[in-house]
Design a protein around this motif. Sequence first.
Motif, mmCIF file in Angstrom:
data_model
loop_
_atom_site.group_PDB
_atom_site.id
_atom_site.type_symbol
_atom_site.label_atom_id
_atom_site.label_comp_id
_atom_site.label_asym_id
_atom_site.label_seq_id
_atom_site.Cartn_x
_atom_site.Cartn_y
_atom_site.Cartn_z
ATOM 1 N N UNK B 263 0.791 -1.227 0.000
ATOM 2 C CA UNK B 263 0.000 0.000 0.000
ATOM 3 C C UNK B 263 0.824 1.277 0.000
ATOM 4 N N UNK B 264 1.583 1.468 -1.049
ATOM 5 C CA UNK B 264 2.348 2.690 -1.229
ATOM 6 C C UNK B 264 2.016 3.231 -2.600
ATOM 7 N N UNK B 265 1.774 4.529 -2.693
ATOM 8 C CA UNK B 265 1.408 5.088 -4.000
ATOM 9 C C UNK B 265 2.671 5.473 -4.771
ATOM 10 N N UNK B 266 3.379 4.450 -5.249
ATOM 11 C CA UNK B 266 4.622 4.697 -5.968
ATOM 12 C C UNK B 266 4.777 3.602 -7.009
ATOM 13 N N UNK B 267 5.214 3.991 -8.217
ATOM 14 C CA UNK B 267 5.518 2.982 -9.229
ATOM 15 C C UNK B 267 6.937 2.509 -8.984
ATOM 16 N N UNK B 268 7.074 1.264 -8.592
ATOM 17 C CA UNK B 268 8.381 0.736 -8.253
ATOM 18 C C UNK B 268 8.919 -0.092 -9.416
ATOM 19 N N UNK B 269 10.215 0.047 -9.698
ATOM 20 C CA UNK B 269 10.784 -0.780 -10.766
ATOM 21 C C UNK B 269 10.992 -2.200 -10.278
ATOM 22 N N UNK B 270 11.067 -2.368 -8.967
ATOM 23 C CA UNK B 270 11.309 -3.699 -8.423
ATOM 24 C C UNK B 270 10.001 -4.423 -8.161
ATOM 25 N N UNK B 271 9.988 -5.722 -8.472
ATOM 26 C CA UNK B 271 8.796 -6.527 -8.183
ATOM 27 C C UNK B 271 8.634 -6.745 -6.684
ATOM 28 N N UNK B 272 9.717 -6.544 -5.928
ATOM 29 C CA UNK B 272 9.620 -6.693 -4.476
ATOM 30 C C UNK B 272 9.152 -5.398 -3.825
ATOM 31 N N UNK B 273 9.086 -4.326 -4.625
ATOM 32 C CA UNK B 273 8.688 -3.040 -4.086
ATOM 33 C C UNK B 273 7.206 -3.001 -3.770
ATOM 34 N N UNK B 274 6.806 -2.104 -2.849
ATOM 35 C CA UNK B 274 5.387 -1.975 -2.535
ATOM 36 C C UNK B 274 4.653 -1.229 -3.635
ATOM 37 N N UNK B 275 3.353 -1.321 -3.648
ATOM 38 C CA UNK B 275 2.540 -0.622 -4.633
ATOM 39 C C UNK B 275 1.113 -0.570 -4.148
ATOM 40 N N UNK B 276 0.184 -0.356 -5.052
ATOM 41 C CA UNK B 276 -1.229 -0.469 -4.705
ATOM 42 C C UNK B 276 -2.011 -0.790 -5.967
ATOM 43 N N UNK B 277 -3.266 -1.125 -5.785
ATOM 44 C CA UNK B 277 -4.148 -1.338 -6.937
ATOM 45 C C UNK B 277 -5.362 -0.442 -6.733
ATOM 46 N N UNK B 278 -6.178 -0.306 -7.771
ATOM 47 C CA UNK B 278 -7.370 0.529 -7.647
ATOM 48 C C UNK B 278 -8.206 0.056 -6.464
ATOM 49 N N UNK B 279 -8.457 -1.260 -6.431
ATOM 50 C CA UNK B 279 -9.330 -1.792 -5.394
ATOM 51 C C UNK B 279 -8.735 -1.591 -4.006
ATOM 52 N N UNK B 280 -7.426 -1.828 -3.851
ATOM 53 C CA UNK B 280 -6.832 -1.709 -2.519
ATOM 54 C C UNK B 280 -6.796 -0.247 -2.084
ATOM 55 N N UNK B 281 -6.526 0.656 -3.024
ATOM 56 C CA UNK B 281 -6.501 2.082 -2.688
ATOM 57 C C UNK B 281 -7.887 2.548 -2.238
ATOM 58 N N UNK B 282 -8.917 2.117 -2.966
ATOM 59 C CA UNK B 282 -10.282 2.514 -2.605
ATOM 60 C C UNK B 282 -10.624 1.986 -1.213
ATOM 61 N N UNK B 283 -10.310 0.705 -0.974
ATOM 62 C CA UNK B 283 -10.656 0.106 0.323
ATOM 63 C C UNK B 283 -9.950 0.823 1.465
ATOM 64 N N UNK B 284 -8.688 1.213 1.253
ATOM 65 C CA UNK B 284 -7.920 1.819 2.334
ATOM 66 C C UNK B 284 -8.254 3.291 2.545
ATOM 67 N N UNK B 285 -8.437 4.027 1.454
ATOM 68 C CA UNK B 285 -8.596 5.476 1.560
ATOM 69 C C UNK B 285 -10.033 5.894 1.845
ATOM 70 N N UNK B 286 -10.968 5.022 1.492
ATOM 71 C CA UNK B 286 -12.376 5.378 1.621
ATOM 72 C C UNK B 286 -12.753 5.816 3.038
ATOM 73 N N UNK B 287 -12.355 5.047 4.079
ATOM 74 C CA UNK B 287 -12.764 5.445 5.434
ATOM 75 C C UNK B 287 -12.230 6.813 5.828
#
Lengths: 296, 326
Positions: B263-287
Amino acid sequence: MSATLSNPLAGPMRDSSVAGRLSRRRRRTNGIVRVLCGIATLIGLALLASILFTLLWRGVGGLSLAVFTHITKSPGSGGGLLNAIVGSLIQTALGTLVGTPIGLMVGTYLSEYARQSMLGNVVRFISDILLSAPSILIGLFVYAVMVAPAGGFSGLAGAVALAVIVVPIVVRTTEDMLRLIPVSLREAAMALGAPKWKCIVFICYRAALNGIATGVLLAVARVAGETAPLLFTSLGNLNWSLSLTQPMASLPVTIYQYAGSAFQDWVQLAWVGALLITFGVLALNIVARVALRARH
Amino acid sequence: MTVSQTAIAVTASSEIPTARRRSSAVGEAVFATLARLAGLFVLVLLGAILVSLLIGGIPSFRAFGLSFLIDTAWDPVKQVFGAAVPIYGTLVTAVLALVFALPVAFGIAYFLTELAPHWLRRPVGTAIELLAAVPSIIYGMWGFFVVVPLMAEYLQPHVIDTFDGIPVLQDLFAGPPFGTGILTAALILAVMVVPFIAATMRDVFLTVPTVYKESAYGVGCTTWEVVRSVVIPYTRISVIGGIMLGLGRALGETMAVTFVIGNTNRISTSLFGPGNTIASLVALEFPESQAGSLKLSSLLALGFILFVISFIVLAISRMLLPTAKA
């Protein structure tokens, strides 16, 4: 069949140089694929086993009567999951009660009234897309049309979101099951003078009852574990509340809140909840399958 | 059908008393109308979902325009929101998940249709289908408490060491081994879509006429050769439909991804890096979003984008898969 037919080259040709080498290579490839596919299947089974084992290992230790008799409480004061379990039961039941008749009528429409029509094809297409549509979007939708205008989260909104998920599941099984009813049965009813709707309700529904009930069971199993659509509709509630106009607790949302917390007893309760819900859902699935198989 | 209806019309006009005939005609009209309304309801439902998300997202679309799609910012303080990172995360995790899931799903379908003895097919098939019934949130917990530690302790440090110093690969597999990240999310998603793809493949593999397969066996093909040259070409289109169905499922998964992607809003070049998806961002930010705020509108706009993407993928899948048995 395949075992006897797949190796016709075994035998005399094996030793005759070129053909023999080719045949050996082909059989080796076949053997390798066979082993890899066996491994793939074992991976699938191992994943299921791993999930079930993890749930049992982490969850069984926390199972106690208090889980079913106490409501969620602040960390360290020995709460249970009663309000979450009851909330889940209410919303699942209500969602199924609302969604099933609609899904039943849509399935009837597709099978009995619009088998070949253009509109029927469009409805079937859209219903199948709704079947796989992301459930979180259903939650956002119900939030936008119910929660935001009404000014608050409510158990009713949660039930509506679940009903929207129930509809396409019931549509699919109802249509499939009604299509299996032989035409001769319908014709027999019509020959006795029954109007079409009586033929559908008293003959077709009765003959397809098992299959339709299976669809409803599968729908219950699916929505009982849904979390995302409830986050924006019934929100969750740590207090005891049976009011449909208030935020309502549910097992999946409580698991979500507890699993990410820093308190050991909350995490433990999350595992208990996960254990209950998974085995409940899997049991429903197995019952539905057995019921369907008994029929055919 | 038409024959029987005419038969009824004949009987009805001659023998059944008028009052009863009228009541059953009313019943028929009511029932048929209800069925038609229910059919239309499905269309209205889909339209309502689409329109409500679009209307909710309008303030955001109006504020950011098309740059909403390519902006990588998600900054509630400055009130700047862009969808590029979650869209990227959604597509990358879903496609990676398919790459992992496909060989396993094919292997399972091959095993269930060609290799397994008959008594074994039903229990193994049911077990795989049960994998699809496990709720999303359970995959999230399992991923977080079982897979993430495994990734952090064994896979990630090992892979990072192995690829250290090799161009491209060292960037692809870089970063501290937290265990969470894009790759972990893709793996969990892969587990979740395997049963869908495997079940579709098994069902379409079974539609291949036995005669075709037996003639291939008859000229001396091995099982693998029969599958490669007869079964797969025959079922190609449906198999792609099944894969698209898996993709559609992976795109919208919420709870499982939220637990493990970092859950990080960053485009990472590494596959081990954190990221987010539309669904996960909505679920986390909505509250944390105020009703009527630009942030909430941006979340609804994201929901609209996800809906459009899933709709296209699922529509393609539905067109490729064989329709309901006639």
